[in-house]
Write a protein that holds these residues in place. Sequence first.
Motif, PDB file in Angstrom:
ATOM      1  N   ALA A   1       0.864  -1.187   0.000  1.00  0.00           N
ATOM      2  CA  ALA A   1       0.000   0.000   0.000  1.00  0.00           C
ATOM      3  C   ALA A   1       0.891   1.225   0.000  1.00  0.00           C
ATOM      4  CB  ALA A   1      -0.911   0.012   1.219  1.00  0.00           C
ATOM      5  N   PHE A   2       0.331   2.350  -0.334  1.00  0.00           N
ATOM      6  CA  PHE A   2       1.066   3.618  -0.315  1.00  0.00           C
ATOM      7  C   PHE A   2       2.326   3.543  -1.185  1.00  0.00           C
ATOM      8  CE2 PHE A   2      -0.413   2.786   4.192  1.00  0.00           C
ATOM      9  CZ  PHE A   2      -1.672   3.336   4.022  1.00  0.00           C
ATOM     10  N   ASN A   3       2.232   2.800  -2.311  1.00  0.00           N
ATOM     11  CA  ASN A   3       3.334   2.643  -3.274  1.00  0.00           C
ATOM     12  C   ASN A   3       4.566   1.944  -2.700  1.00  0.00           C
ATOM     13  OD1 ASN A   3       1.926   4.010  -5.405  1.00  0.00           O
ATOM     14  ND2 ASN A   3       2.339   5.916  -4.306  1.00  0.00           N
ATOM     15  N   ARG A   4       4.342   1.023  -1.771  1.00  0.00           N
ATOM     16  CA  ARG A   4       5.471   0.270  -1.203  1.00  0.00           C
ATOM     17  C   ARG A   4       4.952  -1.004  -0.546  1.00  0.00           C
ATOM     18  NH1 ARG A   4       5.863   1.672   4.509  1.00  0.00           N
ATOM     19  NH2 ARG A   4       4.334   3.282   4.966  1.00  0.00           N
ATOM     20  N   THR A   5       5.884  -1.896  -0.229  1.00  0.00           N
ATOM     21  CA  THR A   5       5.536  -3.076   0.558  1.00  0.00           C
ATOM     22  C   THR A   5       5.650  -2.695   2.023  1.00  0.00           C
ATOM     23  OG1 THR A   5       6.306  -4.579  -1.159  1.00  0.00           O
ATOM     24  CG2 THR A   5       6.118  -5.477   1.073  1.00  0.00           C
ATOM     25  N   LEU A   6       4.580  -2.891   2.771  1.00  0.00           N
ATOM     26  CA  LEU A   6       4.571  -2.550   4.198  1.00  0.00           C
ATOM     27  C   LEU A   6       5.150  -3.675   5.037  1.00  0.00           C
ATOM     28  CD1 LEU A   6       0.992  -1.010   4.476  1.00  0.00           C
ATOM     29  CD2 LEU A   6       3.149   0.181   4.134  1.00  0.00           C
ATOM     30  N   PHE A   7       4.620  -4.876   4.824  1.00  0.00           N
ATOM     31  CA  PHE A   7       5.089  -6.014   5.607  1.00  0.00           C
ATOM     32  C   PHE A   7       4.771  -7.312   4.884  1.00  0.00           C
ATOM     33  CE2 PHE A   7       1.151  -4.315   7.468  1.00  0.00           C
ATOM     34  CZ  PHE A   7       0.261  -5.385   7.317  1.00  0.00           C
ATOM     35  N   THR A   8       5.533  -8.343   5.246  1.00  0.00           N
ATOM     36  CA  THR A   8       5.322  -9.687   4.718  1.00  0.00           C
ATOM     37  C   THR A   8       5.261 -10.647   5.894  1.00  0.00           C
ATOM     38  OG1 THR A   8       6.561  -9.134   2.713  1.00  0.00           O
ATOM     39  CG2 THR A   8       6.198 -11.476   3.164  1.00  0.00           C
ATOM     40  N   TYR A   9       4.239 -11.483   5.910  1.00  0.00           N
ATOM     41  CA  TYR A   9       4.100 -12.519   6.926  1.00  0.00           C
ATOM     42  C   TYR A   9       4.474 -13.833   6.263  1.00  0.00           C
ATOM     43  CZ  TYR A   9       2.267 -15.080  10.917  1.00  0.00           C
ATOM     44  OH  TYR A   9       2.164 -15.882  12.029  1.00  0.00           O
ATOM     45  N   TYR A  10       5.553 -14.440   6.715  1.00  0.00           N
ATOM     46  CA  TYR A  10       6.005 -15.720   6.175  1.00  0.00           C
ATOM     47  C   TYR A  10       5.365 -16.826   6.987  1.00  0.00           C
ATOM     48  CZ  TYR A  10       9.225 -13.112   3.306  1.00  0.00           C
ATOM     49  OH  TYR A  10       9.752 -12.258   2.375  1.00  0.00           O
ATOM     50  N   GLY A  11       4.385 -17.470   6.373  1.00  0.00           N
ATOM     51  CA  GLY A  11       3.522 -18.441   7.018  1.00  0.00           C
ATOM     52  C   GLY A  11       2.099 -17.987   6.755  1.00  0.00           C
ATOM     53  N   VAL A  12       1.167 -18.467   7.550  1.00  0.00           N
ATOM     54  CA  VAL A  12      -0.227 -18.045   7.449  1.00  0.00           C
ATOM     55  C   VAL A  12      -0.646 -17.539   8.823  1.00  0.00           C
ATOM     56  CG1 VAL A  12      -2.599 -18.765   6.955  1.00  0.00           C
ATOM     57  CG2 VAL A  12      -0.696 -19.780   5.675  1.00  0.00           C
TER      58      VAL A  12
ATOM     59  N   GLU B   1       7.365   5.214   6.117  1.00  0.00           N
ATOM     60  CA  GLU B   1       7.828   4.685   4.828  1.00  0.00           C
ATOM     61  C   GLU B   1       9.283   4.213   4.866  1.00  0.00           C
ATOM     62  OE1 GLU B   1       9.168   8.757   2.517  1.00  0.00           O
ATOM     63  OE2 GLU B   1       7.112   8.044   2.302  1.00  0.00           O
ATOM     64  N   ASN B   2      10.006   4.530   5.911  1.00  0.00           N
ATOM     65  CA  ASN B   2      11.405   4.122   6.040  1.00  0.00           C
ATOM     66  C   ASN B   2      11.573   2.841   6.854  1.00  0.00           C
ATOM     67  OD1 ASN B   2      12.557   6.421   4.672  1.00  0.00           O
ATOM     68  ND2 ASN B   2      11.870   7.598   6.442  1.00  0.00           N
ATOM     69  N   PHE B   3      10.475   2.105   7.032  1.00  0.00           N
ATOM     70  CA  PHE B   3      10.484   0.892   7.847  1.00  0.00           C
ATOM     71  C   PHE B   3       9.811  -0.228   7.071  1.00  0.00           C
ATOM     72  CE2 PHE B   3       8.434  -1.924  10.982  1.00  0.00           C
ATOM     73  CZ  PHE B   3       9.514  -2.236  11.792  1.00  0.00           C
ATOM     74  N   TYR B   4      10.421  -1.408   7.106  1.00  0.00           N
ATOM     75  CA  TYR B   4       9.841  -2.590   6.470  1.00  0.00           C
ATOM     76  C   TYR B   4       9.890  -3.736   7.470  1.00  0.00           C
ATOM     77  CZ  TYR B   4       9.389  -6.732   3.582  1.00  0.00           C
ATOM     78  OH  TYR B   4       8.985  -7.947   3.079  1.00  0.00           O
ATOM     79  N   LEU B   5       8.830  -4.521   7.511  1.00  0.00           N
ATOM     80  CA  LEU B   5       8.707  -5.609   8.479  1.00  0.00           C
ATOM     81  C   LEU B   5       8.529  -6.950   7.782  1.00  0.00           C
ATOM     82  CD1 LEU B   5       8.171  -6.761  11.364  1.00  0.00           C
ATOM     83  CD2 LEU B   5       5.758  -6.141  11.005  1.00  0.00           C
ATOM     84  N   GLU B   6       9.251  -7.941   8.290  1.00  0.00           N
ATOM     85  CA  GLU B   6       9.027  -9.333   7.919  1.00  0.00           C
ATOM     86  C   GLU B   6       8.697 -10.082   9.202  1.00  0.00           C
ATOM     87  OE1 GLU B   6      12.712 -10.555   6.088  1.00  0.00           O
ATOM     88  OE2 GLU B   6      12.086  -9.772   4.140  1.00  0.00           O
ATOM     89  N   VAL B   7       7.580 -10.802   9.207  1.00  0.00           N
ATOM     90  CA  VAL B   7       7.188 -11.633  10.340  1.00  0.00           C
ATOM     91  C   VAL B   7       7.351 -13.080   9.902  1.00  0.00           C
ATOM     92  CG1 VAL B   7       5.333 -12.274  11.924  1.00  0.00           C
ATOM     93  CG2 VAL B   7       5.523  -9.908  11.131  1.00  0.00           C
ATOM     94  N   TYR B   8       8.060 -13.867  10.699  1.00  0.00           N
ATOM     95  CA  TYR B   8       8.297 -15.270  10.374  1.00  0.00           C
ATOM     96  C   TYR B   8       7.644 -16.171  11.405  1.00  0.00           C
ATOM     97  CZ  TYR B   8      11.839 -13.931   6.983  1.00  0.00           C
ATOM     98  OH  TYR B   8      12.491 -13.403   5.898  1.00  0.00           O
TER      99      TYR B   8
END
Length: 157
Positions: free
Chosen positions: A30-41, A105-112
Amino acid sequence: MEVEVCKAELDFDGVKAIDECERPFVRVNAFNRTLFTYYGVPQVNELLPFLEALEAVKEGRARLEEDELELAKRVKGEAKLFVTPTCPYCPNYADLLYNVAIANENFYLEVYDVTVYEEMIEKYTVRSTPKLVFNGKVVPTLSRLMALKAMVQMSKT
């Protein structure tokens, strides 16, 4: 908002299925960027904060207290949050970090979910969850404010 999913069933508007992946993930753009990715369900304890984050994205605003929002806007970098679906403490940090990603916008999150991405346990020495790694360094998860203050200090300049 666009939600990309692979090997996960999410039934709501804006979901784009990706067929080419080995394990499930959900990516929120959203907002022209990737906010976060959840690896798994996102499931069990992790489902509610994930769904609330999607609502916050649709609203276009982070759901943070004023002091948290002030700190969140100063964070710069990438975070990895390691969780398990039944961890009672993980949803609090997932909620915080999803909202930091929405606000900044200067922060990106990956949840595993380490029950699905087991190789991350050894790679990041995950002995308990939640475990938060920001810009390659472990962040104490004693409280939301302490975690945010630590990430501000560790931020890329």
